[in-house]
Every structure is written in structure tokens, then in C-alpha cells.
Design a protein around this motif. Sequence first.
Motif, PDB file in Angstrom:
ATOM      1  N   VAL A 167     -78.487 -39.911  93.282  1.00  0.00           N
ATOM      2  CA  VAL A 167     -78.283 -41.261  93.804  1.00  0.00           C
ATOM      3  C   VAL A 167     -76.804 -41.597  93.853  1.00  0.00           C
ATOM      4  CG1 VAL A 167     -78.674 -43.709  93.358  1.00  0.00           C
ATOM      5  CG2 VAL A 167     -80.555 -42.076  93.092  1.00  0.00           C
ATOM      6  N   LEU A 168     -76.070 -41.275  92.794  1.00  0.00           N
ATOM      7  CA  LEU A 168     -74.630 -41.550  92.763  1.00  0.00           C
ATOM      8  C   LEU A 168     -73.893 -40.726  93.816  1.00  0.00           C
ATOM      9  CD1 LEU A 168     -74.059 -41.694  88.898  1.00  0.00           C
ATOM     10  CD2 LEU A 168     -74.279 -43.612  90.498  1.00  0.00           C
ATOM     11  N   ILE A 169     -74.328 -39.499  94.020  1.00  0.00           N
ATOM     12  CA  ILE A 169     -73.696 -38.653  95.048  1.00  0.00           C
ATOM     13  C   ILE A 169     -73.923 -39.245  96.439  1.00  0.00           C
ATOM     14  CG2 ILE A 169     -73.788 -36.402  96.158  1.00  0.00           C
ATOM     15  CD1 ILE A 169     -74.413 -35.201  93.416  1.00  0.00           C
ATOM     16  N   LEU A 170     -75.123 -39.683  96.712  1.00  0.00           N
ATOM     17  CA  LEU A 170     -75.417 -40.267  98.014  1.00  0.00           C
ATOM     18  C   LEU A 170     -74.644 -41.565  98.242  1.00  0.00           C
ATOM     19  CD1 LEU A 170     -79.276 -39.669  98.289  1.00  0.00           C
ATOM     20  CD2 LEU A 170     -77.442 -38.464  99.481  1.00  0.00           C
ATOM     21  N   VAL A 171     -74.475 -42.369  97.190  1.00  0.00           N
ATOM     22  CA  VAL A 171     -73.692 -43.601  97.320  1.00  0.00           C
ATOM     23  C   VAL A 171     -72.238 -43.272  97.609  1.00  0.00           C
ATOM     24  CG1 VAL A 171     -72.835 -45.619  96.061  1.00  0.00           C
ATOM     25  CG2 VAL A 171     -75.245 -44.983  95.914  1.00  0.00           C
ATOM     26  N   ALA A 172     -71.696 -42.272  96.926  1.00  0.00           N
ATOM     27  CA  ALA A 172     -70.314 -41.864  97.154  1.00  0.00           C
ATOM     28  C   ALA A 172     -70.096 -41.376  98.580  1.00  0.00           C
ATOM     29  CB  ALA A 172     -69.919 -40.782  96.155  1.00  0.00           C
ATOM     30  N   ILE A 173     -71.123 -40.804  99.168  1.00  0.00           N
ATOM     31  CA  ILE A 173     -71.007 -40.340 100.559  1.00  0.00           C
ATOM     32  C   ILE A 173     -71.282 -41.476 101.542  1.00  0.00           C
ATOM     33  CG2 ILE A 173     -72.015 -38.797 102.286  1.00  0.00           C
ATOM     34  CD1 ILE A 173     -72.563 -36.810 100.059  1.00  0.00           C
ATOM     35  N   ALA A 174     -72.237 -42.343 101.229  1.00  0.00           N
ATOM     36  CA  ALA A 174     -72.685 -43.350 102.188  1.00  0.00           C
ATOM     37  C   ALA A 174     -71.649 -44.440 102.418  1.00  0.00           C
ATOM     38  CB  ALA A 174     -73.993 -43.977 101.709  1.00  0.00           C
ATOM     39  N   VAL A 175     -70.942 -44.871 101.389  1.00  0.00           N
ATOM     40  CA  VAL A 175     -70.015 -45.996 101.547  1.00  0.00           C
ATOM     41  C   VAL A 175     -68.924 -45.688 102.577  1.00  0.00           C
ATOM     42  CG1 VAL A 175     -68.310 -47.410 100.361  1.00  0.00           C
ATOM     43  CG2 VAL A 175     -70.514 -46.955  99.275  1.00  0.00           C
ATOM     44  N   PRO A 176     -68.147 -44.613 102.438  1.00  0.00           N
ATOM     45  CA  PRO A 176     -67.148 -44.328 103.476  1.00  0.00           C
ATOM     46  C   PRO A 176     -67.761 -43.866 104.793  1.00  0.00           C
ATOM     47  CG  PRO A 176     -67.163 -42.584 101.848  1.00  0.00           C
ATOM     48  CD  PRO A 176     -68.079 -43.637 101.335  1.00  0.00           C
ATOM     49  N   SER A 177     -68.945 -43.223 104.718  1.00  0.00           N
ATOM     50  CA  SER A 177     -69.567 -42.718 105.942  1.00  0.00           C
ATOM     51  C   SER A 177     -70.007 -43.864 106.848  1.00  0.00           C
ATOM     52  CB  SER A 177     -70.759 -41.842 105.590  1.00  0.00           C
ATOM     53  OG  SER A 177     -71.398 -41.367 106.753  1.00  0.00           O
ATOM     54  N   ILE A 178     -70.603 -44.912 106.279  1.00  0.00           N
ATOM     55  CA  ILE A 178     -71.049 -46.050 107.094  1.00  0.00           C
ATOM     56  C   ILE A 178     -69.854 -46.763 107.715  1.00  0.00           C
ATOM     57  CG2 ILE A 178     -72.176 -48.307 106.984  1.00  0.00           C
ATOM     58  CD1 ILE A 178     -74.049 -47.143 104.877  1.00  0.00           C
ATOM     59  N   GLY A 179     -68.763 -46.907 106.946  1.00  0.00           N
ATOM     60  CA  GLY A 179     -67.557 -47.529 107.508  1.00  0.00           C
ATOM     61  C   GLY A 179     -66.975 -46.725 108.645  1.00  0.00           C
ATOM     62  N   LEU A 180     -66.962 -45.403 108.514  1.00  0.00           N
ATOM     63  CA  LEU A 180     -66.452 -44.542 109.584  1.00  0.00           C
ATOM     64  C   LEU A 180     -67.340 -44.628 110.817  1.00  0.00           C
ATOM     65  CD1 LEU A 180     -64.540 -42.332 110.633  1.00  0.00           C
ATOM     66  CD2 LEU A 180     -65.993 -40.644 109.483  1.00  0.00           C
ATOM     67  N   LEU A 181     -68.653 -44.637 110.617  1.00  0.00           N
ATOM     68  CA  LEU A 181     -69.578 -44.738 111.742  1.00  0.00           C
ATOM     69  C   LEU A 181     -69.391 -46.062 112.483  1.00  0.00           C
ATOM     70  CD1 LEU A 181     -71.929 -43.133 113.026  1.00  0.00           C
ATOM     71  CD2 LEU A 181     -73.481 -44.495 111.634  1.00  0.00           C
ATOM     72  N   GLN A 182     -69.175 -47.127 111.743  1.00  0.00           N
ATOM     73  CA  GLN A 182     -68.942 -48.429 112.368  1.00  0.00           C
ATOM     74  C   GLN A 182     -67.641 -48.434 113.169  1.00  0.00           C
ATOM     75  OE1 GLN A 182     -68.458 -51.611 109.564  1.00  0.00           O
ATOM     76  NE2 GLN A 182     -68.731 -53.225 111.082  1.00  0.00           N
ATOM     77  N   ALA A 183     -66.601 -47.804 112.636  1.00  0.00           N
ATOM     78  CA  ALA A 183     -65.323 -47.758 113.343  1.00  0.00           C
ATOM     79  C   ALA A 183     -65.422 -46.931 114.619  1.00  0.00           C
ATOM     80  CB  ALA A 183     -64.247 -47.185 112.424  1.00  0.00           C
TER      81      ALA A 183
END
Length: 399
Positions: A167-183
Motif C-alpha cells: 500500500v505504501l509503495i503504491l501511494v509513493a507511486i500514485a501521488v507523483p504519477s497522478i500529478g504528471l498525468l494531469q499535467a
Amino acid sequence: MLRTGIKGWVLAAGFALATLTGAGSAGAQAPAATSPATAATAAPTGLRPADSKQGTSGGSLQKPDAAPASPALAMDGAPAFDATASAPGVGQPLDGVIHIQPQVTKNGLRAHWFHDRILFPLITIISILVLVLLVVVIVKFRASANPTPSRTSHNTILEVVWTLAPVLILVAIAVPSIGLLQAQFKPAPAGAVTLKAIGNQWFWSYQYPDHGGIEITANMLKEGNQVAPGERARSASDGPRLLATDNRVVLPVGVPIRLITTANDVIHSWAVPAFWIKLDAIPGRLNETSFTIDKPGLYFGQCSELCGARHAFMPIAVEAVPPAQFAAWVRAKGGTMPAPGKASDAVIPQPGADNSASVMDEAAVANAITGPIENGTDTPPISPQGATGNPGGVGEAGR
């Protein structure tokens, strides 16, 4: 037979005399010494010696050289970017390198950081951990070292760890990944340059709807042993093999680019690694993204969606130039520059729509041949019949 032999000797003597005469006159007219620079400029630029297979008069024609003086002869005002003058690995693949290309967009720099600082370390740590666990299990719990296996069926601490860690690994990946996808899919601001890329089997065509409807078609440049007489072959200045095109896309540096992709036949994908762009081109659909190029240069890409037999021969070449040079290229192409800061108001129809370029061209050809066709169904006929004469609905069949 004797007559034929004498005739052959006479022809040979005539050819030898003509050759000696031509050489003597050329020697009389040539200067005593010629510098290398003069010799280089004396030959016709972009041409090579006559090919014996050219023409009907014994090779009097010349064909374009594989190394023309300017690698951008067809760009009409754009700078002649030399692919060999670019920094190694910038904008094009480099032999033996497996890393990501240097990025020239903000989204690309962000994604590159994400890969190097988050994804790669996490992947490395997880791979080492799994390898260590496998070695421990193989060594410690093998049959010879553990003849009586444990019957433990529950361990609270172990179960909490193997649940929380992913869960912690997925959170570490998801936070910057969602921001990059939005940009990556952020709408382009007002004043952006709209580029419409259309995939075809197997080449790209481009439109600049905000700049007077400029249209260009980009085909892959063939190798020297593949070109037909009169065709231009690829040179090292044009770009790497399978990536050089006869026409390059020209875009301004520091100006937001609104990229719209579609296709006329099957699904393609417009991909330029240095821009961190890979956008599918789907028939009957318009996909859109935006980016800003930070550095001038020459950047290559290719179709990245399997689209048929010649999928590997759909390269993309982009020249990023200062805005002033981009404006000069637009004027050289017969286009116009929009008002600064004005939002794009160009109508960009779907392929095959009534107002698409292909349909309009077909209509123009038909009008030129047969004259405009009036559609008699545009104006419905006027009927004096009243509303009460309309047929009834369900359950009123007897009326």
C-alpha cells in the motif's frame, strides 16, 4: 565479316580522337592550380556524376546526390538543421544507449525525474528484496535443513507488514504519477500553436489551422540504393536511417503547442521521445494534448502503434525554432500569423466529416467537372394539409 571488323576499328579510332581533343581543350581552359575550396564549389551542388543508366543518350543526365548541401531544402524558409550537428543522443536515438532520451519539455523533465528518483529505486529495492527472500527460503527451508516443517498458520506482524508495504509503495507511486498525468492533459492556453497530425498508411500529414490552413505531408527518405531516378536519398544531415523525412514539422520554442491527432484509416500513434509525447491517432476521433518545447533543435520520433505492413516507415521529424523563424516559415508557406494571445477559433473537423479537408477537396473536384449540385431535399415541400390529417398512434388504427 571483314567489313564489320573495319567498321569497328574506324569507330574506335573516332572515339579515341574525340576523347583526346576534349581532354586537350579542357586542359587549355583549366587553371594551372585549383584550390580545394574552388573545386568544391565548381561542382553542381546536390548532384553527382552522370549515371550510365540515366537517359537515352548515354548518361547525360544527373541525379540528386545522397548528400545535398542543405538537409532542409524543402522547408521554405526554415533553418537548415543538420542532424549530425546535434548533441549526441539529443532528439534522436544513440547506438548502444538504453536510457531515456534527454527531455526538452517540462513534462518530460518531470517524468524523467519520476523515473530516476522514484520508480527505478523502488524497482531495484523490490527486486533485491524478493531475490533475498527466495535465497532464504531455498537455503533455510530446504528438506535436508528442515526435516520437520513448521505448522505455523498465522503471524499477525508478518501479515500486517506484507499488507501495508505494498500500500505504501503504491501511494509513493500514485501521488507523483497522478500529478504528471494531469499535467500531460492540461488544456493548452490562449495563443498556443495548433498542430493537427493525421496518420495515414504509411505517412503523416500535418495541418496548421491557426496559420492560414498550412498543410504538409512527411514521407520517409529512402536510402541511396532504394531511390528511383530523380528522387532525393537520405543523407546523414537529414537524420538517422528510418527517421529522416522529406518534410519536417516546424514548431516555435517557448510557445505552448496544442497537438491534435487523428487518422484516416487505422490507429496510429504520434510519438516523439524527447517531448515525452505519445498520443494515439484514431479514425473518427480527435485526441488532444499540449506541451512546450524549451530548446531549439531537431527531434525525431515515429509511429508507435502497429498499423500495418509499413508501420516501421512512418517517421516524425520536428524542427524547434525561435518564434521569429517560425513566423518566417509560416509566411514562406503562404500562411498568416494569428493575433498574439488570441485563442484558437479554427474549426477542426473529424476525418470524413462534411467540412473535412478530404471531403471539401472531393466536392471541389466534382464542382469543377459537373458544376455544383443542388440538393432538392434542403427545403421541405409546403403542404396545406392540417394537423388533424396526421395518422393516429398505436390503438387508433381504426381512424
